[in-house]
Design a protein around this motif. Structure first.
Motif, PDB file in Angstrom:
ATOM      1  N   LEU A 157      10.290  58.298 -10.703  1.00 33.24           N
ATOM      2  CA  LEU A 157       9.740  58.685 -12.305  1.00 33.24           C
ATOM      3  C   LEU A 157       9.237  57.415 -13.014  1.00 33.24           C
ATOM      4  CD1 LEU A 157       9.916  61.003 -14.647  1.00 33.24           C
ATOM      5  CD2 LEU A 157      12.142  59.832 -15.198  1.00 33.24           C
ATOM      6  N   THR A 206      10.275  63.811 -16.973  1.00 32.22           N
ATOM      7  CA  THR A 206      11.234  63.965 -18.340  1.00 32.22           C
ATOM      8  C   THR A 206      11.013  62.664 -18.643  1.00 32.22           C
ATOM      9  OG1 THR A 206      13.083  63.169 -17.020  1.00 32.22           O
ATOM     10  CG2 THR A 206      12.753  65.543 -17.756  1.00 32.22           C
ATOM     11  N   PRO A 235      11.733  58.864 -19.464  1.00 32.47           N
ATOM     12  CA  PRO A 235      13.113  58.074 -18.931  1.00 32.47           C
ATOM     13  C   PRO A 235      14.092  57.829 -20.188  1.00 32.47           C
ATOM     14  CG  PRO A 235      10.919  57.153 -18.306  1.00 32.47           C
ATOM     15  CD  PRO A 235      10.651  58.161 -19.354  1.00 32.47           C
ATOM     16  N   ALA A 261      16.383  63.919 -19.046  1.00 31.28           N
ATOM     17  CA  ALA A 261      16.191  63.010 -17.959  1.00 31.28           C
ATOM     18  C   ALA A 261      17.734  62.927 -17.231  1.00 31.28           C
ATOM     19  CB  ALA A 261      15.664  61.504 -18.273  1.00 31.28           C
ATOM     20  N   TRP A 321      17.959  61.679 -13.009  1.00 26.27           N
ATOM     21  CA  TRP A 321      17.116  60.532 -12.830  1.00 26.27           C
ATOM     22  C   TRP A 321      18.340  59.377 -13.130  1.00 26.27           C
ATOM     23  CZ3 TRP A 321      12.786  60.882 -10.182  1.00 26.27           C
ATOM     24  CH2 TRP A 321      12.112  61.900 -10.392  1.00 26.27           C
TER      25      TRP A 321
END
Length: 288
Positions: free
Chosen positions: A216, A258, A260, A265, A270
């Motif tokens: 990400l 998404t 961060p 997220a 993540w």
């Protein structure tokens, strides 16, 4: 905006702003997600997986399978195809971060040596090493915004048996960006696109030589105005000849893009990116 401006002027200004942001940022991300979704949809159709797969209550939010002994192609297909959290497009735009910190994932820095197609390499044979290598592949392509570079990088870093270089969704993202901006085959020198790894996750492994990982990134684009957005990318990765490469097979299920640090997220699984300084070739023992 000045009060004296007419409604028509307001609409034009807003349209111009949205157009700039859309062309220089969303063309990279949304087009990539759309193409990734189409490729994945084709895979589902070919594999005979119905619509229920995307509606399954269980979604991948981290390592779903850690197989120390390789189980084979069918198992790898299951890991790659496992649906991930579905999020709205607006989730990729900058949003409010939550106070609760997400778990951290330490990613090795690599050796700093350029490998094939001038992509930084030297990452270890670990899932975290695969994440580091995938991030470098993405950085090399998306920051250059060149179709030639995209195809050169893919051909140098992908094993036979996957999509063609021109059909790779990162190549398609570059093509969408250049087409939308009428920039030809490379981006205009007055524009810039930069990426910063922000989070990652290991979706699953199958033996020490294969894994599906996701990165990400925060994407910053500049062209008269600046904008930021999140970019998510998953790939099958395989250890071959002393380096991680994009593995053959159908592309993994699309990753949730998404911003961060947001609650969404966290829900998507993540983990905050942290570079392992001890693996940096410039690291000196005793430095902090």
């Amino acid at each position: 905006m000045r009060r004296a401006a007419t409604k028509k002027a307001e609409g034009t200004s807003e349209w111009s702003r949205r157009r700039l942001l859309g062309i220089l940022v969303m063309a990279v991300v949304v087009a990539a997600l759309l193409i990734g979704g189409l490729v994945y949809g084709s895979y589902l159709a070919l594999a005979g997986i119905g619509d229920d797969a995307t509606a399954a209550p269980g979604v991948a939010t981290g390592e779903s399978d850690h197989s120390t002994v390789a189980q084979g192609a069918a198992h790898r297909d299951e890991i790659a195809a496992e649906p991930m959290l579905t999020v709205p497009e607006r989730a990729a735009w900058p949003g409010e971060t939550v106070s609760t910190e997400a778990p951290v994932i330490k990613i090795p820095a690599g050796t700093g040596v350029n490998g094939p197609a001038f992509v930084r390499t030297g990452f270890p044979q670990t899932p975290e090493g695969a994440i580091g290598q995938l991030a470098q592949i993405d950085l090399a392509v998306l920051q250059s915004m060149s179709l030639t570079t995209a195809e050169e990088v893919y051909n140098a870093w992908a094993r036979p048996g996957g999509v063609r270089a021109e059909d790779w969704w990162i190549t398609a993202s570059v093509r969408a960006f250049l087409t939308s901006t009428d920039m030809g085959e490379v981006k205009d020198p007055s524009s810039s696109v930069s990426l910063e790894p922000a989070a990652a996750l290991v979706k699953g492994t199958d033996g020490p030589d294969w894994t599906t990982v996701c990165v990400l990134m925060k994407v910053s684009a500049s062209y008269k105005q600046e904008a930021q957005i999140a970019f998510a990318h998953c790939e099958r990765m395989q250890w071959v000849g002393g380096r991680w490469m994009v593995a053959p097979g159908a592309p993994p299920a699309p990753a949730p893009a998404t911003w961060p640090g947001t609650q969404l997220a966290h829900q998507a699984g993540w983990r905050t990116w942290s570079t392992d300084a001890t693996t940096d070739p410039d690291h000196i023992e005793g430095d902090h």
